[in-house]
Design a protein around this motif. Structure first.
Motif, short mmCIF file in Angstrom:
data_model
loop_
_atom_site.label_atom_id
_atom_site.label_comp_id
_atom_site.label_asym_id
_atom_site.label_seq_id
_atom_site.Cartn_x
_atom_site.Cartn_y
_atom_site.Cartn_z
N ILE A 211 6.12 10.42 0.65
CA ILE A 211 5.49 9.17 0.22
C ILE A 211 5.89 8.04 1.17
O ILE A 211 7.08 7.84 1.44
N SER A 212 4.89 7.32 1.66
CA SER A 212 5.19 6.18 2.54
C SER A 212 4.65 4.89 1.95
O SER A 212 3.62 4.88 1.28
N VAL B 145 -1.54 9.65 -5.84
CA VAL B 145 -1.37 8.21 -6.01
C VAL B 145 -2.51 7.69 -6.87
O VAL B 145 -3.67 8.00 -6.63
N ALA C 247 0.99 5.69 0.23
CA ALA C 247 0.27 6.91 0.61
C ALA C 247 1.15 8.12 0.36
O ALA C 247 2.37 8.07 0.54
N GLU D 80 3.83 0.69 2.59
CA GLU D 80 3.54 -0.37 3.56
C GLU D 80 3.65 -1.68 2.82
O GLU D 80 2.80 -1.99 1.96
N ALA E 42 -3.95 3.25 -4.27
CA ALA E 42 -3.25 3.03 -3.00
C ALA E 42 -2.80 1.59 -2.85
O ALA E 42 -1.83 1.32 -2.15
N ASP F 128 1.52 12.08 1.39
CA ASP F 128 1.09 13.07 2.37
C ASP F 128 0.98 14.44 1.70
O ASP F 128 2.00 15.08 1.39
N ARG G 72 0.86 -1.20 0.00
CA ARG G 72 0.00 0.00 0.00
C ARG G 72 0.89 1.24 0.00
O ARG G 72 1.99 1.22 0.55
#
Lengths: 63, 442
Positions: free
Chosen positions: A59-60, A34, A4, A62, A37, A6, A2
């Motif tokens: 940008i993160s 994005v 995300a 997971e 996701a 910000d 995933r």
């Protein structure tokens, strides 16, 4: 995976959608968005590259 | 942007800002960061500065003195905290009598101006300019290709972005030479003292305001299809932009649009002339040019620093920085900081990660960055398609202007009509290896 972005950190450098257009797009102001996701497995390397190139660390991922 | 010019400090006194007044031996010594040799080959000097003083005390045009911040993480942190490191009116004086918009507006007011201006410079909007930009690049190459030699700065780097920008803004291109003179009067006035410099900058500022007032008033009477006419009918939060607002936007654009891309092109062509192996890579594979542009922006950082002012007492890398201090965020140093970058002193056009700060960072990220990237890419594509093999004229000693790395005299030579035949061992006074072997980094 995933992913995300910000929006409070993004300042529109445009690196993400330039290096990984399959994963990121630009809005009308040139800020990153994005596309999905949930990153399809085939796009994971691109997602990582887009995130790694963000000068604002916006940008993160997971895994 | 040009207006984010780093020359706020002019005399490095070499003492670390840690309260010890430790004098630093060797570079950077008095004025070192602004001397011609450092401007020509800045990366080792920046490394020396980071090694001895992460925050360096310098003389400042203002009464409180200034500091230079050179470590990547400190620069990034500073750019992201505009409440502590203000980009307001007092940060840098470049002939303006009111804050430049949006550079010298801090958050929260800054946001509304960027909301108005960002769409004008978004990648989609600037993509529409590509045919015109490419036509211009071709015309400029056409003019010199058969000569086998040119001063690249005068023949290409200066007229190319100036023409694009004046057309976009709606200023008469026929007066480009006069405007370029104004811009030079602000960015590199031929002054020998600080007082003289300030007087010249302010006088040039008055001339710029006079031109802008004249054009803005003309567009108010008779609108055209250009930015200035558009600004005159734009609103922010339901309020129409004032005549002064429009002029304050244009003043910034004027300085930023005429100079930064020119300096970037000078830096890039000088690099490629001195590094034939790198040049061959983009000639053989033009698809590599966008990444080469990013890597050369990182390595050369044509706008070496941006200027802020501390709004309160703070601490950077353990060094106290007092409220009111001018703070130069040395982007060029951050971009080659080995504590952050892998192979920091190696220029690699195939680098996977290039999150450089050549366009600054935080809320004041260069508004024109997407236009700049387009212009740089198209220029490199068109030049190398026609003139793939070139060198510095023998005997050339490059002089980079220190605050903004323009090279006014950049003589290139090539063999007309015999593409690819020039010797790669062409020798000049510049070495061709210093930029790829990590000189000074041991």
């Amino acid at each position: 995976m995933r992913i995300a972005l910000d929006r409070t950190r993004c300042t529109g450098h445009g690196r993400c959608y330039t290096v990984a257009p399959a994963v990121f797009d630009a809005d009308d102001d040139g800020y990153g968005v994005v596309r999905d996701a949930d990153v399809p497995p085939g796009d994971e390397p691109a997602a990582r590259r887009g995130a790694a190139n963000c000068p604002e660390d916006a940008i993160s991922l997971e895994e | 942007m040009a207006a984010d010019d780093a020359r706020g400090g002019s005399a490095v006194d070499g003492s670390a800002v840690d309260g010890t007044d430790a004098t630093v031996d060797g570079p950077p010594a008095e004025g070192a960061l602004f001397d011609p040799e450092v401007a020509r080959n800045p990366q080792p000097a920046y490394k020396a500065m980071r090694d001895v003083a992460p925050v360096l005390q310098v003389a400042d045009s203002g009464p409180l003195g200034g500091v230079i911040v050179g470590k990547h993480d400190d620069v990034v942190a500073g750019l992201r905290t505009p409440d502590v490191f203000s980009s307001g009116f007092e940060a840098v004086r470049i002939g303006q009598v009111r804050p430049l918009i949006p550079l010298q507006i801090d958050p929260p007011d800054h946001h509304a101006y960027r909301k108005l201006l960002d769409p004008l410079f978004s990648p989609r909007r600037v993509a529409a300019l590509e045919p015109r930009v490419r036509e211009l690049a071709r015309t400029l190459v056409d003019a010199v290709v058969d000569d086998g030699a040119c001063n690249f700065n005068a023949a290409f780097a200066d007229p190319y972005p100036s023409t694009v920008f004046l057309e976009l803004l709606g200023l008469p291109v026929s007066r480009a030479r006069e405007f370029v003179g104004f811009k030079d009067g602000i960015i590199r006035p031929p002054a020998t003292t600080a007082e003289q410099r300030e007087a010249m900058v302010n006088e040039t500022g008055r001339q710029i305001y006079a031109v802008l007032e004249e054009v803005v008033d003309a567009r108010a009477r008779e609108p055209r299809d250009d930015f200035i006419s558009g600004f005159l009918t734009s609103e922010i939060d339901g309020r129409r932009l004032s005549r002064e607002d429009v002029i304050d936007i244009c003043y910034l654009f004027f300085l930023a649009g005429l100079d930064t891309v020119a300096a970037s092109l000078d830096c890039m062509l000088a690099f490629l002339a001195r590094n034939p192996g790198h040049r061959r890579q983009i000639v053989d594979d033009p698809g590599l040019i966008p990444n080469a542009v990013e890597e050369m922006l990182r390595w050369e950082t044509p706008v070496p620093g941006v200027v802020r002012r501390a709004t309160r007492d703070t601490v950077v890398s353990g060094c106290p920085v007092r409220a009111g201090k001018q703070v130069v965020m040395l982007l060029a140093s951050a971009n080659t900081d080995e504590a952050f970058w892998e192979r920091a002193h190696e220029v690699d056009f195939t680098r996977e990660v290039v999150k450089h700060l050549a366009f600054g960072g935080g809320v004041h990220r260069c508004l024109g960055s997407h236009l700049a990237r387009l212009e740089l890419r198209v220029a490199l594509e068109e030049w190398h398609a026609r003139i793939p093999d070139y060198a510095l004229a023998p005997g050339t000693v490059l002089e980079y202007s220190p605050g903004l790395r323009q090279i006014e005299h950049l003589p290139l030579v090539w063999s007309p009509g015999t593409e690819g035949e020039m010797s790669e061992t062409e020798t000049t006074t510049e070495t061709t290896t210093e930029t790829t072997t990590g000189a000074g980094t041991a």
